[in-house]
Scaffold this active site. Structure first.
Site, mmCIF file in Angstrom:
data_model
loop_
_atom_site.group_PDB
_atom_site.id
_atom_site.type_symbol
_atom_site.label_atom_id
_atom_site.label_comp_id
_atom_site.label_asym_id
_atom_site.label_seq_id
_atom_site.Cartn_x
_atom_site.Cartn_y
_atom_site.Cartn_z
ATOM 1 N N HIS B 322 1.517 4.850 1.398
ATOM 2 C CA HIS B 322 1.804 5.853 2.428
ATOM 3 C C HIS B 322 2.795 6.911 1.951
ATOM 4 C CE1 HIS B 322 -0.283 3.257 5.259
ATOM 5 N NE2 HIS B 322 -0.323 4.285 6.063
ATOM 6 N N GLY B 323 3.728 6.529 1.112
ATOM 7 C CA GLY B 323 4.680 7.545 0.676
ATOM 8 C C GLY B 323 5.595 7.018 -0.397
#
Lengths: 83, 483
Positions: B322-323
């Site tokens: 996701h990041g």
């Protein structure tokens, strides 16, 4: 030597920590608290070890009951009848 | 050009019109040109990276297929995956790793000289890399044939409706659909338009209206506990509306071209457990992680504790996907812990429910489980939304503090809304819940609607379109578009 059907029943007892009388033809995924989604992964690993087969992701979902498991293993070359 | 723009609607209308005009054998050229043009407007020169990844995956797929033994296939696949992950790692994680090493070096008094690098994250790289990995793994496992038609393969890689933020599709589902001649079909056009309109509705009337309100709290230097609680709940609604809108638009656009994409959401905030939540939220990522990370990790595992480790590793990867930040790593770990702890305590919780006779009121029991699951998900999103680990822990402390949940404090926190914003948001939120309610009672709200009188049907369509035009807020990018 232990018959395949006995090995199959024992695999259920070992993987799902079931008593002998709990393993029946009616046993199915999600219908006993022991055979849940995580128990299923352990059961598959145990079956792979016991019968020296490889059960891939697609077949894993097919193995959703005691009977279905036998049929699947049968297709993978495990003979439950003429042994 | 983003999905939420007149430019995109005009662009897409032109594509649909041309698509059904040109013969089937030329359509792949149109889709490919449209996909690359769309990507070029979003991510400029990174089209070249997309092209390189496509060519590389195309030839690696063929090489894997040509290997004779399983072992050779696996080796070729691993080389291919390493190269793809190198691209992803370089662009997405270089600075994350670099900063982390620098922080450790500073703490340990080591000399570390590599400075921060200005690396721009190419849009959609996480999505198309995961599609490429699944393609190579499936070929190696013998479940997918290597595609020889470069044109069709390139569309699978860059199909513009789902390129930016999924759904993450498997080649065996998408590729055959491109090869079949799609005829102009009223149902597809009508359904696609409704899904696109519904996506616009959720994005502009829920997500983008909530985004500045949530940001006003999360960007504030000293928010109150009640503000954090309310903003986190609102952020959960925003994130769902935002990401599911993106999927709605992708699914709607693809359907208008006769292509069926996989549903990505099934009312996740009505999940009764964390396991259930992940069967309903970002479904195509969950199934990807299940098939290509979790199941291989479970091979040979015969103890629950070993399966728990596999679960935590899988969620850790989900967080990192996701990041590139420790907040996402923590978010993933929290979900891994939820899932493992939830399984470990399942029987005990069942006994407690029986003891307090909760199991005799199934409906109450279900709604309690939904509420607890939603609050657990909200807590994890404190980490998802916060800008740094330090701030995340401060916000988490606020979220967990009983005083933050006092009704009077929450009522005061509603002052973050102007009265008009609150009325508009509440109205459209109720409309969205009504849609969900019909969906739960029937299989599809659109099917249910199609059985209503024409006047009622059109009243709903007009309400959606006029609401978007009059009250729709724009200008915010999609949260998941940044991954």
């Amino acid at each position: 030597m232990m018959k395949n059907i006995e090995k199959y029943r024992n695999a259920f007892m070992d993987a799902l920590e079931l008593e002998e009388d709990q393993v029946s033809e009616e046993l199915a995924l999600g219908e006993t608290r022991e055979w849940d989604s995580l128990g299923h992964m352990i059961l598959i690993s145990t079956m792979e070890d016991v019968f020296d087969v490889s059960i891939d992701a697609e077949w894993m979902t097919e193995f959703d009951s005691y009977k279905a498991g036998k049929e699947l293993l049968n297709r993978l070359g495990v003979d439950f009848v003429n042994e | 050009m983003t999905f939420i723009s007149i430019e995109f609607l005009l662009f897409f209308a032109g594509i649909v019109f041309t698509y059904y005009l040109v013969p089937h054998k030329w359509r792949w050229i149109l889709l490919l040109a449209a996909s690359y043009s769309f990507y070029a407007t979003l991510s400029g020169y990174f089209v070249l990276l997309l092209l390189i990844s496509t060519v590389f995956t195309y030839f690696t797929g063929i090489v894997i297929e040509k290997q004779e033994t399983k072992q050779q296939k696996k080796r070729a696949m691993l080389v291919g995956i390493c190269v793809l992950l190198f691209f992803l790692g370089w662009f997405k994680y270089f600075n994350f790793v670099n900063d982390s090493i620098r922080a450790i070096s500073t703490y340990m008094n080591w000399n570390y000289a590599i400075p921060y690098q200005e690396i721009i994250l190419p849009l959609a790289i996480s999505f198309y890399t995961f599609q490429a990995v699944s393609y190579l793994v499936d070929i190696s496992r013998g479940k997918q044939k290597a595609e020889r038609h470069y044109g069709y393969f390139s569309i699978y890689f860059a199909f513009f409706p789902q390129l930016v933020a999924g759904p993450i599709e498997r080649a065996k589902k998408l590729l055959p659909q491109f090869k079949v001649e799609q005829t102009l079909n009223y149902d597809n056009i009508s359904y696609g338009m409704k899904r696109i309109a519904w996506g616009f509705f959720k994005k502009t009337l829920i997500a983008d209206r909530l985004a500045p309100i949530v940001a006003s709290v999360y960007d504030s230097p000293d928010p109150t506990g009640s503000q954090i609680v309310l903003a986190t709940v609102l952020f959960s609604i925003q994130l769902y509306a935002d990401f599911s809108a993106l999927s709605d638009i992708a699914i709607g656009c693809a359907r208008m071209l006769g292509i069926r994409l996989t549903e990505n959401f099934k009312q996740p905030h009505f999940a009764t457990s964390i396991g259930d939540f992940w069967n309903r939220w970002h479904i195509t990522l969950s199934t990807w992680l299940r098939d290509y990370i979790f199941m291989p990790l479970c091979k040979g595992k015969k103890k629950r504790s070993e399966i728990y480790v596999a679960i935590i590793i899988t969620f850790l990867i989900s967080g990192i996907w996701h990041g590139a930040a420790w907040t996402f790593v923590l978010w993933g770990l929290i979900h891994g812990f939820y899932r493992a702890f939830g399984d470990h305590t399942k029987h005990f919780r069942g006994k407690v429910a029986t003891f307090i006779r909760l199991d005799q009121s199934p409906s109450l029991h279900k709604w309690m489980k939904i509420t607890i699951t939603f609050l657990l998900v909200c807590f994890s999103r404190v980490f998802f939304r916060s800008d740094s680990v330090t701030v995340a822990f401060e916000n988490a402390q606020h979220f967990l503090s009983p005083s933050s949940w006092s009704p009077s404090g929450i009522i005061v926190a509603f002052e973050m809304f102007s009265l008009l914003d609150l009325v508009i948001f509440s109205f459209f939120f109720i409309v969205m819940q009504l849609y969900h309610y019909i969906e739960r009672k029937n299989t599809s709200t659109w099917n249910w609607l199609s059985q209503r009188p024409a006047v009622a049907r059109f009243a709903v369509y007009v309400l959606i379109v006029v609401s978007v035009l009059v009250f729709g807020a724009t200008g915010q990018g999609f949260v998941y578009g940044g991954f």
